[in-house]
Design a protein around this motif. Structure first.
Motif, mmCIF file in Angstrom:
data_model
loop_
_atom_site.group_PDB
_atom_site.id
_atom_site.type_symbol
_atom_site.label_atom_id
_atom_site.label_comp_id
_atom_site.label_asym_id
_atom_site.label_seq_id
_atom_site.Cartn_x
_atom_site.Cartn_y
_atom_site.Cartn_z
ATOM 1 N N SER A 1 -14.369 44.211 -2.867
ATOM 2 C CA SER A 1 -12.913 44.093 -3.016
ATOM 3 C C SER A 1 -12.412 42.659 -3.127
ATOM 4 O O SER A 1 -11.553 42.366 -3.954
ATOM 5 C CB SER A 1 -12.206 44.746 -1.818
ATOM 6 O OG SER A 1 -11.992 46.097 -2.070
ATOM 7 N N VAL A 2 -12.909 41.777 -2.261
ATOM 8 C CA VAL A 2 -12.391 40.391 -2.262
ATOM 9 C C VAL A 2 -12.602 39.770 -3.635
ATOM 10 O O VAL A 2 -11.677 39.185 -4.219
ATOM 11 C CB VAL A 2 -13.046 39.550 -1.145
ATOM 12 C CG1 VAL A 2 -12.567 38.097 -1.223
ATOM 13 C CG2 VAL A 2 -12.711 40.131 0.234
ATOM 14 N N GLU B 1 -2.288 43.137 0.107
ATOM 15 C CA GLU B 1 -1.205 42.183 -0.166
ATOM 16 C C GLU B 1 -1.527 41.356 -1.413
ATOM 17 O O GLU B 1 -0.672 41.118 -2.251
ATOM 18 C CB GLU B 1 -0.975 41.257 1.036
ATOM 19 C CG GLU B 1 -0.494 41.959 2.288
ATOM 20 C CD GLU B 1 0.868 42.614 2.125
ATOM 21 O OE1 GLU B 1 1.710 42.079 1.374
ATOM 22 O OE2 GLU B 1 1.093 43.663 2.748
ATOM 23 N N TYR B 2 -2.783 40.925 -1.520
ATOM 24 C CA TYR B 2 -3.192 40.171 -2.720
ATOM 25 C C TYR B 2 -3.165 41.071 -3.955
ATOM 26 O O TYR B 2 -2.823 40.631 -5.048
ATOM 27 C CB TYR B 2 -4.604 39.589 -2.558
ATOM 28 C CG TYR B 2 -4.803 38.715 -1.342
ATOM 29 C CD1 TYR B 2 -4.083 37.532 -1.178
ATOM 30 C CD2 TYR B 2 -5.720 39.070 -0.354
ATOM 31 C CE1 TYR B 2 -4.276 36.736 -0.051
ATOM 32 C CE2 TYR B 2 -5.926 38.275 0.762
ATOM 33 C CZ TYR B 2 -5.195 37.116 0.910
ATOM 34 O OH TYR B 2 -5.379 36.324 2.020
ATOM 35 N N ASN C 1 -11.308 48.485 -0.070
ATOM 36 C CA ASN C 1 -10.819 47.469 0.856
ATOM 37 C C ASN C 1 -11.338 47.738 2.265
ATOM 38 O O ASN C 1 -11.759 46.828 2.984
ATOM 39 C CB ASN C 1 -9.285 47.441 0.873
ATOM 40 C CG ASN C 1 -8.694 46.849 -0.398
ATOM 41 O OD1 ASN C 1 -9.394 46.268 -1.212
ATOM 42 N ND2 ASN C 1 -7.388 46.994 -0.562
ATOM 43 N N GLY C 2 -11.331 49.027 2.652
ATOM 44 C CA GLY C 2 -11.856 49.404 3.959
ATOM 45 C C GLY C 2 -13.313 48.993 4.104
ATOM 46 O O GLY C 2 -13.733 48.456 5.141
ATOM 47 N N PRO D 1 -7.976 34.432 1.153
ATOM 48 C CA PRO D 1 -8.697 35.633 1.608
ATOM 49 C C PRO D 1 -9.712 35.401 2.725
ATOM 50 O O PRO D 1 -9.759 36.178 3.680
ATOM 51 C CB PRO D 1 -9.387 36.138 0.330
ATOM 52 C CG PRO D 1 -8.488 35.679 -0.778
ATOM 53 C CD PRO D 1 -7.946 34.352 -0.336
ATOM 54 N N GLN D 2 -10.528 34.350 2.637
ATOM 55 C CA GLN D 2 -11.595 34.196 3.641
ATOM 56 C C GLN D 2 -11.061 33.965 5.059
ATOM 57 O O GLN D 2 -11.446 34.678 5.982
ATOM 58 C CB GLN D 2 -12.574 33.079 3.226
ATOM 59 C CG GLN D 2 -13.348 33.360 1.936
ATOM 60 C CD GLN D 2 -14.148 34.663 1.958
ATOM 61 O OE1 GLN D 2 -14.516 35.187 3.008
ATOM 62 N NE2 GLN D 2 -14.408 35.229 0.770
#
Length: 520
Positions: A400-401, A170-171, A229-230, A181-182
């Motif tokens: 990813s984050v 989504e981001y 992301n996974g 995110p966190q």
């Protein structure tokens, strides 16, 4: 005269002809159902059981969507797939000022447990597998679903389905986030933890490349970003002390299928191989935790408003790509979706496309039918190699984050989308009916219209609900959610209790907005 250079949409060069020397050593002897699962996650694939045929549906009110579900089930759909409207996706009730003009438009409006009951009226949740495309508010929709299952007297251990619950994309690509995110990652790991105990057959996340591809990524970027992301979700769950061999079995993926048949099949094969290697590195030993299981949807962004009946051919090619690539579940788009939500006729044709591939094409008769093709094996290896390059770049940025926070994925997707559009406008890339083989006058296709009075209907339902419920209990439930959010307690039990006391989706989402804030 030099020969024209041909490439896939990911920029992989396509040779005029392929030879045994183009096939990477060792891969020809791999078995389906065995690590690294290049050839499929089951030894017999569709000879044992066909993929689950889903049709993504949801619009207007729960009553209207319920009618469509009963229609689809009567036509041979094997699993339901729920689309939610924008207010539901971003945590606003239908009566919120920001919901105006959006209620029931791109999916069904779900404000309360009552709406969820209406949505599944006449459908036993124990008997159907339900996929819900919902992310930021996925935990609330899961709570509604669990509360409804309990009301039906269902055994939660038998309930099957999936929530998308993939906030990172989504981001990166889609934009229906609420919290930063966190805290969003915390909600997701709470779902992993709760479901592993209480809802063991539920897929707790559908890590989605679909929307990354819809935003303009290439096939290579789609799997690289999705698998990264996974990996981030797995690492967050490991940090929480969860067992990778338990939660790893309930991770699922959601990919797009575009028109380049061979690149798409190679993408699916490469993704399985990459995920098995990633999970092994992260410590998984159970074979089911190493398997990449995925749902596919045909490519919405490939559908054209010009000559929309051409989309039936596009969806057929994409269906074949998903099946030849070994999907576990499939949704086929309606030919009219570039114009409106699909009509009943378009939804039926889309489902019939899957059924024709299943029962008439011969594609499911043998496992991994394109295996051993020099072209396919070479292309699978090339897609994998290019995807690993991107994964390593994301790892170097801290995962990813951090890559999303730094705008890396967003910039890469935007660049690919620009290049693709440039090739269409220059005529290098031909889109039939758009920049070639056009017609002067097109017959109008009847669209599917949503009535704007839905917001009034939903608001009246909310008013009646709030008048009859125990508002003291509602406030007490919301206070418990707020307390749990400030601490480290799992949020799911408190959210389930709240929806059982008729707290609304918007009230729960707002309670967490007070604690977590909103991502800008």
């Amino acid at each position: 005269m030099s020969e024209k250079k041909l490439t896939t949409d990911s920029g992989i060069a396509i040779e005029k002809v392929y030879y045994p020397s183009d096939v990477p050593q060792g891969e020809a002897n791999e078995h389906p159902g065995e690590y690294p699962y290049t050839r499929g996650v089951q030894a017999d694939m569709y000879r044992g059981k066909l993929w689950t045929m889903r049709q993504y549906a949801g619009f207007s009110t729960a009553e209207e969507s319920n009618k469509r579900y009963h229609y689809l089930l009567s036509q041979g759909v094997m699993g339901l797939s729920v689309a939610f409207d924008l207010p539901t996706q971003i945590g606003y009730d239908s009566d919120h000022p920001l919901a105006e003009g959006e209620v029931g438009k791109v999916g069904v409006a779900i404000d309360s447990l009552e709406d969820m009951e209406t949505l599944f009226k006449g459908i036993r949740l124990e008997d159907v597998s339900t996929s819900m495309t919902i992310n930021a508010t996925g935990f609330i929709l899961l709570a509604f679903y669990v509360a409804l299952a309990k009301k039906q007297g269902a055994d939660l251990k038998k309930i099957t389905g999936t929530i998308q619950n993939d906030i990172l994309k989504e981001y990166a690509a889609r934009g229906t986030y609420i919290y930063p995110p966190q805290p969003s990652m915390r909600i997701i790991t709470d779902i992993f933890e709760w479901c592993s105990r209480e809802l063991p057959r539920w897929n707790t996340i559908s890590i989605s490349g679909y929307h990354i591809r819809e935003a303009g990524s290439t096939a290579v970027q789609e799997i690289a970003f999705t698998l990264s992301n996974g990996k981030a979700y797995v690492q967050a769950a490991l940090e929480k002390g969860l067992d990778i061999n338990v939660f790893g079995k309930r991770l699922s993926f959601f990919f797009n299928a575009h028109n380049h048949l061979f690149e798409e099949v190679a993408k699916f094969r490469a993704a399985r191989r990459m995920w098995a290697k990633m999970m092994k590195e992260l410590g998984a030993t159970d074979e089911k935790a190493l398997m990449l299981r995925f749902h596919t949807q045909t490519g919405g962004a490939t559908l054209t408003a010009q000559q929309p009946l051409n989309n039936i051919s596009r969806v057929t090619i994409q269906t074949l790509a998903a099946v030849l690539g070994g999907t576990q579940s499939l949704h086929t788009n309606g030919y009219d979706e570039a114009l409106s939500l699909p009509t009943e006729e378009a939804a039926r044709i889309a489902l019939r496309t899957q059924q024709i591939v299943a029962y008439e094409s011969g594609a499911p008769d043998t496992v991994d039918p394109l295996a051993g093709s020099y072209f396919m094996e070479s292309l699978t290896a090339e897609v994998e190699a290019k995807a690993w390059e991107l994964v390593h770049k994301i790892d170097a940025l801290g995962g990813s984050v951090h890559a999303i926070e730094q705008g890396f994925m967003q910039d890469e997707i935007a660049r690919s989308a620009y290049e693709y559009q440039r090739h269409i406008e220059s005529g290098e890339k031909i889109i039939v009916g758009v920049n070639k083989f056009t017609v002067d006058k097109e017959e109008p296709v009847p669209g599917f219209k949503i009535d704007d009075t839905i917001r009034t209907v939903q608001t009246e339902k909310l008013n009646r609900l709030k008048a009859k419920r125990d508002n003291e209990k509602v406030q007490a439930c919301l206070a418990k959610i707020q307390t749990a959010a400030h601490g480290n307690e799992n949020l799911l039990p408190w959210v389930i209790e709240a929806v059982e006391q008729d707290c609304t989706l918007g009230e729960i989402a707002d309670t967490l907005r007070k604690v977590f804030g909103e991502y800008k």
